[in-house]
Scaffold this active site. Structure first.
Site, PDB file in Angstrom:
ATOM      1  N   LYS A   1       0.859  -1.192   0.000  1.00 27.38           N
ATOM      2  CA  LYS A   1       0.000   0.000   0.000  1.00 27.38           C
ATOM      3  C   LYS A   1       0.888   1.232   0.000  1.00 27.38           C
ATOM      4  CE  LYS A   1      -3.343   2.460   2.895  1.00 27.38           C
ATOM      5  NZ  LYS A   1      -4.405   2.328   3.881  1.00 27.38           N
TER       6      LYS A   1
HETATM    7  C1  R5P Z   1      -2.102   4.041   7.516  1.00 24.90           C
HETATM    8  O1  R5P Z   1      -1.486   4.546   8.403  1.00 24.90           O
HETATM    9  C2  R5P Z   1      -3.332   3.334   7.867  1.00 24.90           C
HETATM   10  O2  R5P Z   1      -3.530   2.164   7.151  1.00 24.90           O
HETATM   11  C3  R5P Z   1      -4.451   4.264   7.773  1.00 24.90           C
HETATM   12  O3  R5P Z   1      -5.361   4.045   8.749  1.00 24.90           O
HETATM   13  C4  R5P Z   1      -5.081   4.226   6.431  1.00 24.90           C
HETATM   14  O4  R5P Z   1      -4.117   4.145   5.435  1.00 24.90           O
HETATM   15  C5  R5P Z   1      -5.723   5.497   6.208  1.00 24.90           C
HETATM   16  O5  R5P Z   1      -6.444   5.510   5.048  1.00 24.90           O
HETATM   17  P1  R5P Z   1      -6.746   6.922   4.422  1.00 24.90           P
HETATM   18  O6  R5P Z   1      -5.452   7.641   4.377  1.00 24.90           O
HETATM   19  O7  R5P Z   1      -7.308   6.595   3.080  1.00 24.90           O
HETATM   20  O8  R5P Z   1      -7.741   7.594   5.310  1.00 24.90           O
END
Ligand code: R5P
Length: 294
Positions: free
Chosen positions: A205
């Site tokens: 990711k």
């Molecule tokens: C990364 O630190 C974690 O997986 C987050 O909780 C997640 O990536 C956050 O997703 P977004 O940035 O799309 O809110």
């Protein structure tokens, strides 16, 4: 020491050539994995499109109850049918989500300080492999901090999780962290995604950036693009579309879904891009029409 004279310095990402999987399994770089790994990856990546929409709501592990995630028990059931994978902590899943849903689970297993700490780059492995198996996890998510103070610990965490998870054919998802002082360039993402893939993560990711085609081409595992801070919906759809056409195999979005006033319609619009090849404009039209009806 290698002789540096005559080294080929230019790089060629062969952007005109598809990744060679040496087979017909639908997940990039996974052809040579065993049946159990492939089964879990198929729970994550749709076999028809080869792609995935992951819904991330694991923020509470360091941020507490962020806007939009105050009531997981009310939000998550609305979204389950509109995404492929729930990315969450074990506490969120066990307490707030019924176990009879039939989607993939990306279980957050690394954990660190709360957002009150200035240095968030130091994490531990908080979930042991037996509990991940009890949760029926399809992949284990570990944060990796390349270039930050916690780099070595996070690589240690990742390696420990991969070694344990491989014993039970469970894939590991390496989450590339980008702190406020860290750059978001293709050079940085080429370095970090490649390190994490070579350490054995089956899914990576990371964030979208300029020149993302080269980041994706050089990474031998599928990349899912993180959403990051909430953007206007049209811009988030453009980011998803740009990511997919540059070689991402899906998105792993949180705030750009759950902080929208129309989270279900937003998840559907993203899914149209990821699975049905909609352009950003087509997905925006779809979103606009769908939200007029609500
Ligand atoms: C990364 O630190 C974690 O997986 C987050 O909780 C997640 O990536 C956050 O997703 P977004 O940035 O799309 O809110």
């Amino acid at each position: 020491m290698a002789d540096l004279d005559g080294i080929k310095v230019e790089k060629n990402y062969h952007l005109d050539r598809e990744f060679s999987t040496h087979g017909d399994f639908h997940v990039k770089g996974a052809e040579n994995l065993d049946w159990g790994m492939k089964k879990h990856l198929t729970n994550i990546f749709n076999p028809r499109s080869g792609n995935t929409v992951m819904f991330a709501f694991d923020h509470g592990y360091f941020m507490g109850s962020v806007s939009g995630l105050e009531r997981l028990d009310l939000l998550v059931p609305r979204l389950i049918d509109h995404v492929d994978v729930l990315m969450a902590t074990r506490g969120a899943l066990r307490s707030s989500v019924r176990p009879d849903f039939r989607k993939g689970i990306a279980l957050r297993v690394s954990s660190g300080s709360s957002m009150l700490d200035e240095d968030l780059s130091r994490e531990i492995v908080a979930v042991d492999i037996e509990d991940a198996i009890r949760m029926n996890a399809d992949c284990l998510a570990v944060q990796v901090f390349i270039g930050a103070r916690g780099q070595l610990e996070s690589i240690d965490n990742l390696s420990r999780v991969i070694n344990a998870a491989n014993r039970y054919s469970i894939p590991t998802l390496g989450v590339i962290a980008v702190g406020k002082d860290m750059e978001r360039t293709d050079q940085y993402f080429k370095l970090s995604t490649r390190i994490v893939a070579e350490l054995g993560a089956a899914i990576i990711k990371t964030y979208y950036c300029d020149n993302f085609e080269e980041v994706a081409a050089a990474c031998p595992a599928p990349i899912v693009v993180a959403g990051g801070k909430k953007l206007p919906e049209k811009e988030a759809l453009e980011m998803a579309w740009n990511s997919m056409r540059a070689g991402a195999r899906g998105v792993d979005m949180g705030r750009n879904i759950f902080q929208s006033y129309h989270p279900v319609e937003m998840a559907d619009a993203i899914s149209k891009i990821v699975h049905e090849g909609f352009t950003a404009c087509e997905a925006w039209d779809y979103f606009s029409d769908a939200t007029k009806k609500t």
